[in-house]
Design a protein around this motif. Structure first.
Motif, PDB file in Angstrom:
ATOM      1  N   LEU A 206       0.822  -1.205   0.000  1.00  0.00           N
ATOM      2  CA  LEU A 206       0.000   0.000   0.000  1.00  0.00           C
ATOM      3  C   LEU A 206       0.857   1.257   0.000  1.00  0.00           C
ATOM      4  O   LEU A 206       0.526   2.248  -0.669  1.00  0.00           O
ATOM      5  CB  LEU A 206      -0.925  -0.009   1.219  1.00  0.00           C
ATOM      6  N   ASP A 207       1.954   1.242   0.781  1.00  0.00           N
ATOM      7  CA  ASP A 207       2.855   2.401   0.774  1.00  0.00           C
ATOM      8  C   ASP A 207       3.413   2.638  -0.618  1.00  0.00           C
ATOM      9  O   ASP A 207       3.486   3.786  -1.091  1.00  0.00           O
ATOM     10  CB  ASP A 207       4.002   2.177   1.768  1.00  0.00           C
ATOM     11  N   GLU A 208       3.801   1.554  -1.277  1.00  0.00           N
ATOM     12  CA  GLU A 208       4.350   1.689  -2.630  1.00  0.00           C
ATOM     13  C   GLU A 208       3.288   2.232  -3.582  1.00  0.00           C
ATOM     14  O   GLU A 208       3.550   3.145  -4.381  1.00  0.00           O
ATOM     15  CB  GLU A 208       4.858   0.322  -3.113  1.00  0.00           C
ATOM     16  N   ARG A 209       2.043   1.692  -3.467  1.00  0.00           N
ATOM     17  CA  ARG A 209       0.957   2.177  -4.323  1.00  0.00           C
ATOM     18  C   ARG A 209       0.640   3.639  -4.006  1.00  0.00           C
ATOM     19  O   ARG A 209       0.335   4.432  -4.902  1.00  0.00           O
ATOM     20  CB  ARG A 209      -0.292   1.322  -4.117  1.00  0.00           C
ATOM     21  N   ARG A 211       2.751   5.925  -2.932  1.00  0.00           N
ATOM     22  CA  ARG A 211       3.778   6.761  -3.575  1.00  0.00           C
ATOM     23  C   ARG A 211       3.550   6.862  -5.080  1.00  0.00           C
ATOM     24  O   ARG A 211       3.711   7.932  -5.681  1.00  0.00           O
ATOM     25  CB  ARG A 211       5.160   6.194  -3.268  1.00  0.00           C
ATOM     26  N   GLU A 212       3.140   5.733  -5.676  1.00  0.00           N
ATOM     27  CA  GLU A 212       2.878   5.754  -7.113  1.00  0.00           C
ATOM     28  C   GLU A 212       1.695   6.664  -7.441  1.00  0.00           C
ATOM     29  O   GLU A 212       1.723   7.421  -8.420  1.00  0.00           O
ATOM     30  CB  GLU A 212       2.610   4.337  -7.614  1.00  0.00           C
ATOM     31  N   LEU A 213       0.627   6.581  -6.599  1.00  0.00           N
ATOM     32  CA  LEU A 213      -0.546   7.429  -6.840  1.00  0.00           C
ATOM     33  C   LEU A 213      -0.202   8.907  -6.656  1.00  0.00           C
ATOM     34  O   LEU A 213      -0.661   9.759  -7.425  1.00  0.00           O
ATOM     35  CB  LEU A 213      -1.676   7.025  -5.888  1.00  0.00           C
ATOM     36  N   ALA A 214       0.591   9.207  -5.610  1.00  0.00           N
ATOM     37  CA  ALA A 214       0.979  10.604  -5.400  1.00  0.00           C
ATOM     38  C   ALA A 214       1.791  11.123  -6.580  1.00  0.00           C
ATOM     39  O   ALA A 214       1.594  12.252  -7.044  1.00  0.00           O
ATOM     40  CB  ALA A 214       1.777  10.734  -4.101  1.00  0.00           C
ATOM     41  N   ALA A 215       2.716  10.278  -7.060  1.00  0.00           N
ATOM     42  CA  ALA A 215       3.515  10.693  -8.216  1.00  0.00           C
ATOM     43  C   ALA A 215       2.634  10.859  -9.454  1.00  0.00           C
ATOM     44  O   ALA A 215       2.796  11.815 -10.221  1.00  0.00           O
ATOM     45  CB  ALA A 215       4.607   9.651  -8.478  1.00  0.00           C
ATOM     46  N   ALA A 216       1.665   9.927  -9.638  1.00  0.00           N
ATOM     47  CA  ALA A 216       0.776  10.041 -10.796  1.00  0.00           C
ATOM     48  C   ALA A 216      -0.100  11.288 -10.691  1.00  0.00           C
ATOM     49  O   ALA A 216      -0.337  11.978 -11.685  1.00  0.00           O
ATOM     50  CB  ALA A 216      -0.095   8.789 -10.903  1.00  0.00           C
TER      51      ALA A 216
END
Length: 574
Positions: A206-209, A211-216
């Motif tokens: 979830l942390d990785e997702r 970070r990915e969502l924040a970057a997206a």
């Protein structure tokens, strides 16, 4: 009230046995259970046996009423004081004390009163008859009493054996249950350990997702900002060309087609604008410029722009908000209310659409109420999601972008407020916008403004304060002497605004949640070493690191236009 049942004197063991029997019979006649009867008879026997060796013992058995309670009491007066405590006192009075409800020793240990509390309604209806029956029996053989005692001991023994057997069975069942619980605990522990391992892995994913969502999300916002002009320019060109074509000589078919082209281009431009504004609101990059809003003037303006959209048979009612003040961004508030009004008239076929505003403590509540088609309960929250449109008979086809209400809610939240909806299908909807307001105070104060030094301008000023109302006041002080004033409610918001545009000066609150004003200024000075800045707080001046030495500090309690402009113009002139 006291009724005497028996008065006698004990001379020997025969009298003692008769007393025991009389006590048990009196207890039984007065409704006490078997155990209570035995306890009372045994207590009488214990006290009488302890007193007889020293001489005769006078005994009186009575029924005494005290308020709502009734007692069966036996009063024994010995010829010599009795032993009532001490290591050797295992029988007699100490033993009797454990058996009865009441035991008192008086007259230096010679008089002992013991008793049992009777049931609320005892069974002896004629106490006099009971007393006469107790008066007989001292001539009877002691063998009968001993037999009765023996029978009682046998019953007690049988009860104890049954209780012991029941206890053994319960202990066995408890042992089995304990074994089952231990086995279950071991199994659950193993499953919990396995689940915890999975949860840890899930949190990592979830942390990785996240970070990915924040970057997206940041990439989406950056893309929309970068292409905004590129999207608007060709659409504006299309609109200009269609207007030129409309003025040329066209046949009816061509004119109709050019009209369709112009409408489509206008719809596309609206969609682009709404997408960009929604993206900025979601990212917290809205440039909020608070000022004192004249709600009466704003409502009149909204009435004029909404009236042409109202269907025949529908009344547009705008209540006079005079006396209600609001400090916020006029442009953004106007967009929110305009969206609400447009939706209301769009979905109202008959009846009315009403716009009202009222103060509610530290907030201003703006309400748009209509008598239109309404919204089903299950769709009340989904209407605030992007591109969601609820089907209705007034608009059976797909029309609009579905971004108006999502944008309105995001913007309301960016202004520190809320937007909620209630509705009843077929009877209309109510949208309630609640916005915080602060005192107009210094932002509307009249008086002279210091003249800036020649060649000195404040330019773009960024105000950072988690107290939105006070931040609005500071922004109001600078509105007339700065090229632009932007307001951020925390450090992250401030940094986001600075990524969109630079600042020529900053005014920062010292105490803020998360990154405080001193830490934020240190970061800003690392990028722009000579950035003019002013720190403010409702508390004492902070301790500044060496790199911020000399930064002016102004207490909020003494902040006014003259003081703020004095330090800002001085810093800007350096």
């Amino acid at each position: 009230m006291t009724t005497v049942l028996l008065t006698t004197r004990l001379h020997g063991d025969g009298d003692l046995i008769a007393l025991r029997r009389s006590g048990r019979e009196a207890a039984r006649a007065l409704g006490l259970d078997t155990h209570a009867q035995v306890r009372l008879a045994t207590a009488l026997s214990e006290v009488g046996r302890a007193a007889l060796p020293d001489g005769p013992v006078d005994v009186q058995v009575v029924v005494a009423a005290q308020g709502t309670a009734a007692w069966l009491r036996s009063e024994l007066v010995a010829s010599a004081p009795l032993t009532t405590d001490g290591p050797a006192a295992t029988g007699g009075v100490p033993a009797a004390r454990r058996l009865v409800d009441l035991l008192d020793v008086e007259d230096g240990g010679r008089a002992v009163t013991l008793g049992m509390e009777l049931p609320a309604r005892f069974h002896a209806e004629d106490l006099a008859d009971l007393g006469r029956s107790l008066g007989f029996g001292h001539d009877e053989s002691a063998i009968d009493e001993l037999r009765a005692q023996h029978a009682e001991l046998l019953r007690a023994h049988d009860e104890l054996r049954a209780q012991r057997e029941d206890l053994r069975r319960r202990n066995a069942a408890l042992a089995r249950s304990q074994a089952d619980v231990q086995a279950m605990y071991a199994q659950l522990s193993a499953e919990l350990e396995e689940t915890n391992s999975g949860v840890v892995a899930l949190y990592g994913e979830l942390d990785e997702r996240g970070r990915e969502l924040a970057a997206a999300n940041e990439a989406k916002s950056r893309f929309l900002r970068n292409v905004s002009h590129e999207l608007r320019t060709p659409v504006n060109s299309i609109l200009g060309l269609t207007s030129l074509l409309a003025e040329s000589r066209l046949d009816p078919v061509q004119a109709e087609q050019v009209g369709f082209l112009s409408d489509s281009a206008g719809t596309l431009l609206t969609l682009v604008d709404e997408l960009l504004e929604l993206a900025r609101a979601e990212a917290g990059h809205l440039d909020v410029q608070p000022t004192v809003i004249d709600l009466a003037e704003l409502f009149e303006e909204l009435r004029g722009t909404t009236a042409p959209l109202v269907r025949d048979g529908v009344a547009l009612v705008v209540d006079d908000p005079t006396g209600t003040t609001l400090v916020s961004d006029r442009r953004l508030v106007a967009r929110i209310v305009r969206n609400l009004l447009t939706n209301a008239v769009k979905f109202t076929e008959q009846g009315s659409v009403r716009l009202t505003a009222a103060a509610a403590g530290d907030d201003v509540v703006v309400t748009v109420r209509d008598s239109g088609v309404g919204i089903p309960t299950e769709h009340l929250e989904s209407v605030f999601e992007e591109f969601v449109q609820v089907p209705n008979h007034l608009q059976p086809g797909v029309r609009g972008t579905g971004l108006g209400l999502p944008y309105a809610r995001r913007t309301a939240e960016a202004l520190g407020g809320t937007l909620v909806a209630t509705s009843e299908p077929g009877r209309g909807s109510t949208f309630t916008l609640t916005l915080p307001t602060g005192p107009a105070g210094p932002s509307t104060a009249s008086g002279s403004v210091p003249v800036l030094a020649p060649g000195v301008t404040l330019g773009n000023v960024l105000v950072v304060d988690d107290d939105r109302a006070f931040g609005a006041v500071v922004a109001g002080l600078l509105r007339d002497v700065a090229t632009q004033v932007s307001l951020a409610h925390d450090a992250d918001h401030a940094l986001a605004l600075l990524r969109d545009d630079h600042a020529d000066a900053v005014v920062l609150d010292v105490r803020m949640p998360g990154i405080d004003g001193v830490t934020l200024l240190t970061r800003l000075r690392a990028e722009v070493p000579r950035l003019p800045a002013v720190l403010m707080s409702s508390g004492p001046a902070p301790d500044l690191p060496p790199e911020l030495a000399g930064t002016p500090f102004v207490p909020k309690s003494g902040l006014d236009r003259a003081a703020l402009l004095a330090v800002l113009t001085e810093r800007s002139a350096r």
